[in-house]
Motif scaffolding. Structure first.
Motif, PDB file in Angstrom:
ATOM      1  N   ASN A  33       0.822  -1.217   0.000  1.00 46.35           N
ATOM      2  CA  ASN A  33       0.000   0.000   0.000  1.00 46.35           C
ATOM      3  C   ASN A  33       0.856   1.266   0.000  1.00 46.35           C
ATOM      4  O   ASN A  33       0.454   2.308  -0.526  1.00 46.35           O
ATOM      5  N   VAL A  34       2.063   1.191   0.535  1.00 50.05           N
ATOM      6  CA  VAL A  34       2.982   2.329   0.486  1.00 50.05           C
ATOM      7  C   VAL A  34       3.532   2.495  -0.928  1.00 50.05           C
ATOM      8  O   VAL A  34       3.646   3.613  -1.436  1.00 50.05           O
ATOM      9  N   PHE A  88       3.433   1.182   9.645  1.00 52.97           N
ATOM     10  CA  PHE A  88       4.674   1.475   8.940  1.00 52.97           C
ATOM     11  C   PHE A  88       5.302   2.757   9.479  1.00 52.97           C
ATOM     12  O   PHE A  88       6.521   2.842   9.655  1.00 52.97           O
ATOM     13  N   THR A  89       4.478   3.764   9.766  1.00 48.97           N
ATOM     14  CA  THR A  89       4.972   5.027  10.326  1.00 48.97           C
ATOM     15  C   THR A  89       5.696   4.786  11.635  1.00 48.97           C
ATOM     16  O   THR A  89       6.778   5.340  11.880  1.00 48.97           O
ATOM     17  N   SER A  90       5.125   3.934  12.470  1.00 48.84           N
ATOM     18  CA  SER A  90       5.729   3.624  13.766  1.00 48.84           C
ATOM     19  C   SER A  90       7.100   2.973  13.593  1.00 48.84           C
ATOM     20  O   SER A  90       8.067   3.325  14.293  1.00 48.84           O
ATOM     21  N   LYS A  91       7.208   2.045  12.647  1.00 50.90           N
ATOM     22  CA  LYS A  91       8.488   1.357  12.408  1.00 50.90           C
ATOM     23  C   LYS A  91       9.539   2.325  11.863  1.00 50.90           C
ATOM     24  O   LYS A  91      10.711   2.257  12.247  1.00 50.90           O
ATOM     25  N   TYR A 165      10.620  -4.889  -2.483  1.00 57.25           N
ATOM     26  CA  TYR A 165      11.032  -3.503  -2.296  1.00 57.25           C
ATOM     27  C   TYR A 165      11.254  -3.211  -0.815  1.00 57.25           C
ATOM     28  O   TYR A 165      10.572  -3.770   0.059  1.00 57.25           O
ATOM     29  N   GLU A 166      12.217  -2.333  -0.562  1.00 55.88           N
ATOM     30  CA  GLU A 166      12.558  -2.018   0.824  1.00 55.88           C
ATOM     31  C   GLU A 166      12.956  -0.555   0.967  1.00 55.88           C
ATOM     32  O   GLU A 166      13.478   0.061   0.025  1.00 55.88           O
ATOM     33  N   LEU A 167      12.679  -0.017   2.120  1.00 57.01           N
ATOM     34  CA  LEU A 167      13.095   1.337   2.464  1.00 57.01           C
ATOM     35  C   LEU A 167      14.400   1.236   3.239  1.00 57.01           C
ATOM     36  O   LEU A 167      14.485   0.534   4.246  1.00 57.01           O
ATOM     37  N   VAL A 168      15.407   1.925   2.758  1.00 53.02           N
ATOM     38  CA  VAL A 168      16.713   1.930   3.413  1.00 53.02           C
ATOM     39  C   VAL A 168      16.901   3.273   4.115  1.00 53.02           C
ATOM     40  O   VAL A 168      16.759   4.329   3.499  1.00 53.02           O
TER      41      VAL A 168
END
Length: 343
Positions: A33-34, A88-91, A165-168
């Protein structure tokens, strides 16, 4: 350049191998969803309640704080409410705090370097998820990662590899642009080194050319050579004021990666550059006369102007010509009225 080489250059693939020689980072899976939100043109900034968003709402008027952020699309006349991602915001906030409260964000491969102009401080330094989303949604580099990461691969007929996919998030470090260098490796041999910020002249590079080149070669032979999954690749390093070299990033050996002061024709011609001398070819901007504008400046031009100047969007050109004609007619009518007006 093959698809497998692109996959091998993902941050989560090379970071565990070279963790000791690079900046501390954390990797978070990117929920679907992000990803959908980042690719959606209807909304720009998330309405999520991260720390910065809460603080902003408190400082605004009560009526502003109570209202949901909504955006209107003129073409469809529909209203889109900016989504929220509480888990996700919390993480993300937890990771940012663990890294000292300031981070440099990127996806599997790219950072939003082409979008720093939109940030208030013209920096990629982020303190919240809203900061990250603003940069990501304004970046063509990020869109490329999300939509066509294998665009320049030679094996287009083969199926795309499966990856996530990943956020770094990387701990923020104040790097002086004059200390960054891009290194090109072919068949596990360092064949070329280029000044990273080639648009500027840095006097210290001219004075320390031999020391810089030697330090990078030693770093490569001791920590990088034969340890990566491919024998052809590109890596970026930073040489600090103490002369120590740090790994910043790894990239595929191919056109998807900027060749800077070299051309890909030179780099792929059987290692001829390296054969011309004992060590790698080292290129840098050696005088103020050769200073060039940054290639990222083009991303600051509104897309409509680019379409008009290149003729890519015929409808925009027609509308522009109609508007120009209308303005000319109005100007002529005003001139006639002034001429005919009683003296």
């Amino acid at each position: 350049m093959k698809k497998e080489q692109v996959v091998n250059c993902q941050f989560s693939v090379w970071y565990p191998i070279f963790k000791k020689y690079t900046i501390k980072s954390l990797i978070l899976p990117l929920p679907q969803n992000v990803i959908d939100y980042l690719l959606d043109d209807g909304t720009l900034v998330v309405s999520g309640s991260d720390h910065n968003t809460q603080q902003t709402h408190t400082n605004n008027s009560d009526s502003d704080a109570e209202e949901d952020i909504q955006w209107s699309d003129d073409e469809t006349t529909s209203t889109v409410t900016a989504p929220e991602f509480p888990e996700f915001t919390s993480k993300v906030l937890e990771a940012i705090n663990a890294l000292g409260g300031r981070v440099f964000p990127k996806l599997n491969w790219s950072a939003p370097r082409d979008a720093n102009w939109i940030a208030l401080n013209s920096s990629l330094q982020c303190h919240s998820l809203s900061d990250i989303f603003l940069l990501f949604k304004s970046s063509d580099f990020i869109t490329h990662d999300l939509t066509q990461p294998f665009l320049h691969c030679s094996d287009q007929d083969s199926p795309d590899p499966v990856f996530n996919y990943e956020l770094v998030l990387r701990k923020w470090s104040e790097l002086i642009p004059g200390g960054e260098f891009r290194c090109f490796v072919k068949e596990n041999k360092l064949i070329a080194i280029s000044q990273r910020d080639y648009t500027q002249y840095y006097h210290h590079i001219l004075k320390q050319e031999e020391q810089i080149c030697q330090a990078i070669q030693e770093f490569f032979s001791q920590h990088i050579q034969y340890k990566f999954l491919d024998e052809d690749f590109v890596f970026d390093v930073y040489r600090d004021s103490q002369g120590r070299v740090w790994l910043i990033d790894l990239n595929p050996f191919g056109e998807v990666t900027d060749s800077l002061l070299f051309s890909w024709e030179e780099l792929t011609s059987g290692g001829e550059i390296a054969h011309q001398q004992e060590g790698p070819a080292f290129r840098y901007t050696n005088s103020e006369v050769t200073v060039q504008p940054s290639p990222c400046l083009s991303y600051r031009i509104p897309r409509d102007f680019v379409d008009l100047s290149t003729g890519e969007d015929a409808y925009k050109l027609i509308d522009f010509l109609k508007l120009t004609k209308s303005q000319q007619e109005e100007s002529e009518e005003e001139e006639e009225e002034e001429e005919n007006a009683p003296q």
